[in-house]
Scaffold this motif. Sequence first.
Motif, PDB file in Angstrom:
ATOM      1  N   GLU A  23      54.569  -2.963  21.247  1.00  0.00           N
ATOM      2  CA  GLU A  23      54.271  -2.562  19.873  1.00  0.00           C
ATOM      3  C   GLU A  23      52.767  -2.392  19.749  1.00  0.00           C
ATOM      4  OE1 GLU A  23      55.992  -5.035  16.923  1.00  0.00           O
ATOM      5  OE2 GLU A  23      55.403  -3.735  15.251  1.00  0.00           O
ATOM      6  N   VAL A  30      50.211   0.532  10.185  1.00  0.00           N
ATOM      7  CA  VAL A  30      51.437   1.044  10.812  1.00  0.00           C
ATOM      8  C   VAL A  30      51.412   0.732  12.299  1.00  0.00           C
ATOM      9  CG1 VAL A  30      52.798   3.113  11.340  1.00  0.00           C
ATOM     10  CG2 VAL A  30      51.649   2.898   9.127  1.00  0.00           C
ATOM     11  N   SER A  31      52.555   0.333  12.826  1.00  0.00           N
ATOM     12  CA  SER A  31      52.682   0.104  14.258  1.00  0.00           C
ATOM     13  C   SER A  31      53.862   0.906  14.806  1.00  0.00           C
ATOM     14  CB  SER A  31      52.870  -1.388  14.559  1.00  0.00           C
ATOM     15  OG  SER A  31      54.055  -1.880  13.980  1.00  0.00           O
ATOM     16  N   GLN A  32      53.800   1.156  16.105  1.00  0.00           N
ATOM     17  CA  GLN A  32      54.845   1.915  16.795  1.00  0.00           C
ATOM     18  C   GLN A  32      55.423   1.036  17.900  1.00  0.00           C
ATOM     19  OE1 GLN A  32      56.036   5.426  16.511  1.00  0.00           O
ATOM     20  NE2 GLN A  32      57.573   4.345  17.728  1.00  0.00           N
ATOM     21  N   ARG A  33      56.742   0.851  17.869  1.00  0.00           N
ATOM     22  CA  ARG A  33      57.424   0.023  18.861  1.00  0.00           C
ATOM     23  C   ARG A  33      58.191   0.919  19.816  1.00  0.00           C
ATOM     24  NH1 ARG A  33      60.688  -5.108  16.621  1.00  0.00           N
ATOM     25  NH2 ARG A  33      58.531  -5.763  16.225  1.00  0.00           N
ATOM     26  N   SER A  94      56.808   1.720  11.993  1.00  0.00           N
ATOM     27  CA  SER A  94      57.093   0.626  11.054  1.00  0.00           C
ATOM     28  C   SER A  94      57.177   1.087   9.603  1.00  0.00           C
ATOM     29  CB  SER A  94      56.030  -0.461  11.189  1.00  0.00           C
ATOM     30  OG  SER A  94      54.738   0.044  10.898  1.00  0.00           O
ATOM     31  N   ASP A  95      56.558   2.206   9.257  1.00  0.00           N
ATOM     32  CA  ASP A  95      56.621   2.685   7.873  1.00  0.00           C
ATOM     33  C   ASP A  95      57.780   3.646   7.635  1.00  0.00           C
ATOM     34  OD1 ASP A  95      55.523   4.733   9.400  1.00  0.00           O
ATOM     35  OD2 ASP A  95      54.166   5.411   7.820  1.00  0.00           O
ATOM     36  N   SER A  97      61.303   2.825   8.221  1.00  0.00           N
ATOM     37  CA  SER A  97      62.407   1.935   8.586  1.00  0.00           C
ATOM     38  C   SER A  97      63.780   2.580   8.408  1.00  0.00           C
ATOM     39  CB  SER A  97      62.334   0.646   7.769  1.00  0.00           C
ATOM     40  OG  SER A  97      62.439   0.922   6.380  1.00  0.00           O
TER      41      SER A  97
END
Length: 255
Positions: A23, A30-33, A94-95, A97
């Motif tokens: 992540e 904002v995060s990206q997994r 994450s933004d 969902s």
Amino acid sequence: MRVWLLLLCCLASLPARSEQVIEIPTRPGVSQRFLLLEPTAPARANLILFTGGEGLLKLSADGELGAGNGNFLVRTRRRWAELGFRVAVVDAPSDMSRGLLGDFRESPEHATDIAAVSDYLRRGAALPVWLVGTSRGTTSAAAVALRRPDAADGLLLTSSIDAGRGNLARLPLERLTMPVLMIQHRRDECRASHAYNLGPVVDRLRADAPRELMLLDGGKNDGDPCEPWAWHGYNGIENRVLDLAGRWMLAHGRR
């Protein structure tokens, strides 16, 4: 850059390979997994895989997939690693969902998120990065490459979307200067993914860069024609698709 890394236990069937949940922050707040798979042998290229539909994996911090398990690219991710590719399977950021709704796949925000993933992969292995999409994921791959050509060295588009929102024909594909391989099932019955509609899409691609459309047949056709176990998802011919695509990408990858 702060990175959260959770290491999963080795898969029982693949003792020398692990899946990791990565992540990374991409935009303010904002995060990206994504799932990262390393090949057992030295990697030959990096792949970023985009699922179709809403682009949602519901990937938990401990690596559980809450959605998308059956998707063609998701279910073959370990096979890609067996072929020598370093594989990142991206979730929605994450933004988002609820998934990649509306035109988000074509947005600058999506391109920023994926460019961050590409940077992460290049830091781990200085190898070409291929954006690989299936169904609606082809829109992500092409749109990101157009907005951030620094993030991709080539495109693999399978079961491309040729009608409706996010279809490839409406993107400025003539601006792509990288290799593009398109693979399509001849009998794909999904309403937005017919092989006979792809001629104009291929014609939009530059003739001075490697480009090819492979039309395949065979396999099984079960359930909804737009779902993974129909011809749309290469049910029963997965290995053939991956072998053909893998050879083509390695032959045309930038050095």
